[in-house]
Design a protein around this motif. Structure first.
Motif, short mmCIF file in Angstrom:
data_model
loop_
_atom_site.label_atom_id
_atom_site.label_comp_id
_atom_site.label_asym_id
_atom_site.label_seq_id
_atom_site.Cartn_x
_atom_site.Cartn_y
_atom_site.Cartn_z
N GLN A 1 -8.69 18.09 9.50
CA GLN A 1 -7.62 16.86 9.12
C GLN A 1 -7.11 15.62 9.85
O GLN A 1 -6.84 14.82 9.62
N THR A 2 -7.08 16.26 10.76
CA THR A 2 -6.62 15.31 12.23
C THR A 2 -7.88 14.13 12.42
O THR A 2 -7.31 12.56 12.24
N HIS A 3 -9.00 14.47 11.85
CA HIS A 3 -10.35 13.46 11.61
C HIS A 3 -10.57 12.07 11.14
O HIS A 3 -9.86 11.37 11.05
N ILE A 4 -9.98 12.94 9.55
CA ILE A 4 -9.81 12.48 8.24
C ILE A 4 -8.71 11.09 8.56
O ILE A 4 -8.87 9.85 8.14
N LEU A 5 -7.22 11.28 9.29
CA LEU A 5 -5.79 11.05 8.99
C LEU A 5 -6.29 9.71 9.80
O LEU A 5 -5.28 8.99 9.60
N THR A 6 -6.79 9.94 11.29
CA THR A 6 -6.39 8.88 11.99
C THR A 6 -8.12 7.62 11.56
O THR A 6 -7.27 6.51 11.83
N ASN A 7 -9.19 8.06 10.83
CA ASN A 7 -9.42 6.58 9.79
C ASN A 7 -8.65 6.33 8.95
O ASN A 7 -9.05 5.48 8.95
N LEU A 8 -7.99 7.21 7.77
CA LEU A 8 -7.43 6.07 7.31
C LEU A 8 -6.13 5.50 7.61
O LEU A 8 -5.62 5.00 7.39
N ARG B 1 -6.17 3.39 10.76
CA ARG B 1 -7.21 2.67 11.26
C ARG B 1 -7.24 1.88 9.84
O ARG B 1 -7.74 0.11 10.23
N LEU B 2 -8.21 2.38 8.36
CA LEU B 2 -8.09 1.17 7.43
C LEU B 2 -7.08 0.44 7.02
O LEU B 2 -7.84 -0.36 6.48
N CYS B 3 -6.20 1.88 7.08
CA CYS B 3 -4.95 1.06 6.10
C CYS B 3 -4.24 0.26 6.72
O CYS B 3 -3.14 -0.56 6.50
N ALA B 4 -4.35 -0.25 8.46
CA ALA B 4 -3.47 -0.71 9.39
C ALA B 4 -3.27 -1.97 8.85
O ALA B 4 -4.47 -2.49 8.59
N GLY B 5 -2.16 -2.47 8.47
CA GLY B 5 -2.15 -3.92 8.24
C GLY B 5 -2.06 -3.98 6.83
O GLY B 5 -2.55 -5.31 6.03
N THR B 6 -2.74 -2.82 6.25
CA THR B 6 -2.63 -3.69 4.38
C THR B 6 -1.88 -2.84 3.19
O THR B 6 -0.34 -2.30 4.13
N ARG C 1 -0.78 5.78 21.37
CA ARG C 1 -1.83 5.55 22.81
C ARG C 1 -3.09 4.76 22.49
O ARG C 1 -3.92 4.14 23.38
N LEU C 2 -3.53 5.07 21.29
CA LEU C 2 -5.05 4.89 21.54
C LEU C 2 -4.98 2.92 21.55
O LEU C 2 -4.25 2.37 21.87
N PRO C 3 -6.58 2.80 22.11
CA PRO C 3 -6.66 1.23 22.42
C PRO C 3 -6.68 0.95 21.37
O PRO C 3 -6.37 -0.36 21.12
N LEU C 4 -6.65 1.03 19.74
CA LEU C 4 -6.43 0.63 18.36
C LEU C 4 -4.75 0.41 17.77
O LEU C 4 -4.16 1.00 18.39
N ALA C 5 -4.77 -1.47 17.73
CA ALA C 5 -3.24 -1.79 17.85
C ALA C 5 -3.23 -1.20 16.13
O ALA C 5 -2.90 -2.40 14.70
N TYR C 6 -2.56 0.36 15.95
CA TYR C 6 -1.81 0.57 14.70
C TYR C 6 -1.40 1.38 14.79
O TYR C 6 -1.50 2.11 15.42
N ARG C 7 -0.13 1.40 13.54
CA ARG C 7 0.78 2.33 14.22
C ARG C 7 0.27 3.48 12.92
O ARG C 7 -0.79 3.54 12.15
N SER C 8 0.44 4.74 13.50
CA SER C 8 0.05 6.05 12.77
C SER C 8 1.58 5.98 11.60
O SER C 8 2.37 7.10 12.50
N TYR C 9 0.89 6.61 10.23
CA TYR C 9 1.49 6.82 9.34
C TYR C 9 1.29 7.64 8.69
O TYR C 9 2.38 8.19 8.23
N GLN C 10 -0.03 7.97 8.42
CA GLN C 10 -0.45 8.93 8.22
C GLN C 10 -0.73 10.15 9.35
O GLN C 10 -0.81 10.05 10.47
N THR C 11 0.42 11.61 9.12
CA THR C 11 1.20 12.14 10.56
C THR C 11 0.60 14.14 9.67
O THR C 11 0.12 13.84 8.79
#
Length: 331
Positions: free
Chosen positions: A72-79, A81-86, A24-34
């Motif tokens: 851990q949530t903060h770290i995975l959220t940023n990871l 974001r950085l890995c989206a589309g790579t 539901r976040l505005p950034l368009a990426y999927r959350s693979y890291q949970t």
């Protein structure tokens, strides 16, 4: 200082869930890291049905929630974001940290992936109940005594290393290639998001600061090849058969089996900086008559308390993988 009564809030103002709600976040990426499971520390149910974790005598509910759930949530959220589309989008933090450690352009990915792995490793090594090092499995106990002389010596080495670190990081107990031999275990420290794995020890440089020859000239490439060859032979490996892309030049084969987190988010909330008015668990060092009382720092009190909540069965399963499988591995 009295321990406050704490309630786990429904949502923190500084935490964004790393669970599927991230869609539901505005950034368009999927959350693979949970958020990975922590089966070693069971959840408890508090007032109003809130779920929380804690380790009585070591980490209160809010301290545990801050150091694990929120951070851990903060770290995975940023990871994510950085890995989206790579190519790293669907890989685990451990895989990402090894694949990005030697690429300066991927430094941000490495930092978040390594931090996520290290923090998870720390929490997996904890027991919900107080433990006694003297009652650890016999094989592990004998191996550690051969390496450090006594369990007390190992404890002091890890606690003193953590206390003396001028900055956040991790203190690791690692096994070498021959854990049954004297010296088969070592203690090492990594700062910030640094990794204990040999494959992540070396960072590629675009420029040789000594000669200024650079990597794109023949002279630079020759210097790099010579450096690699000397380093591999110096590590006791035959340069012709050495797998350079899997091992750091000059590195030593190690495998972490235990981890102490010295980042402030792990201990500051519970223990404070130190002194009679800030440390929840006050511990004093005897001083001479007439001299001011010398108090342990909050970090040292935390490190000494941590030793009493190590899951030694988990440590043994990592130290001797052929004997039994670990309960869980850090992602």
């Amino acid at each position: 200082m009295l321990r406050p009564r704490l309630r786990i809030p429904r949502a923190s103002p500084f935490a964004i869930p790393a669970r599927p709600s991230m869609a539901r976040l505005p950034l368009a990426y999927r959350s693979y890291q949970t958020m990975p499971p922590l089966e070693n520390i069971p959840e408890q149910e508090g007032e109003n049905g809130y779920k929380y974790r804690s380790i009585d005598g070591f980490l209160s509910p809010m301290a545990f929630t801050t150091a694990w759930d929120y951070y851990q949530t903060h770290i995975l959220t940023n990871l994510n974001r950085l890995c989206a589309g790579t190519d790293h989008e669907t890989k685990k933090p451990f895989e990402i940290l090894l694949e990005t450690a030697r690429d300066p352009s991927q430094a941000a990915k490495f930092n978040y992936a390594s931090m996520a792995h290290n923090n998870h490793f720390f929490f997996l090594g904890l027991s919900p109940n107080r433990t006694e090092a003297e009652k650890m499995p016999t094989q592990l106990k004998e191996a550690l005594i051969r390496s450090f002389g006594s369990l007390g010596a190992l404890q002091e080495l890890m606690v003193n290393t953590a206390t003396s670190m001028f900055g956040p990081g991790f203190v690791w107990l690692v096994r070498t290639g021959r854990p049954q031999q004297p010296g088969g275990f070592r203690v090492l420290a990594t700062y910030l998001s640094g990794s204990p794995y040999p494959g992540a020890h070396w960072r590629k440089q675009n420029l040789n600061a000594s000669t200024d020859i650079g990597e794109f000239t023949e002279q630079g490439r020759q210097a790099g090849r010579q450096y690699l060859d000397y380093s591999t032979m110096g590590a006791g490996k035959n340069a012709a058969s050495y797998k350079r892309d899997a091992f750091a030049p000059g590195g030593v084969e190690t495998e972490p089996v235990l981890c102490l987190n010295t980042w402030e988010h792990a201990w500051l909330f519970e223990y404070g900086f130190g002194g009679s008015s800030t440390s929840v668990l006050k511990a004093s060092i005897p001083s001479a008559e007439g001299e001011p009382e010398n108090q342990m720092s909050g970090k040292e009190v935390y490190a000494r308390a941590w030793w009493n909540y190590v899951d030694w069965n988990q440590v043994e399963s990592l130290a001797f993988p052929g004997k039994s499988s670990p309960r869980a591995r850090a992602q």
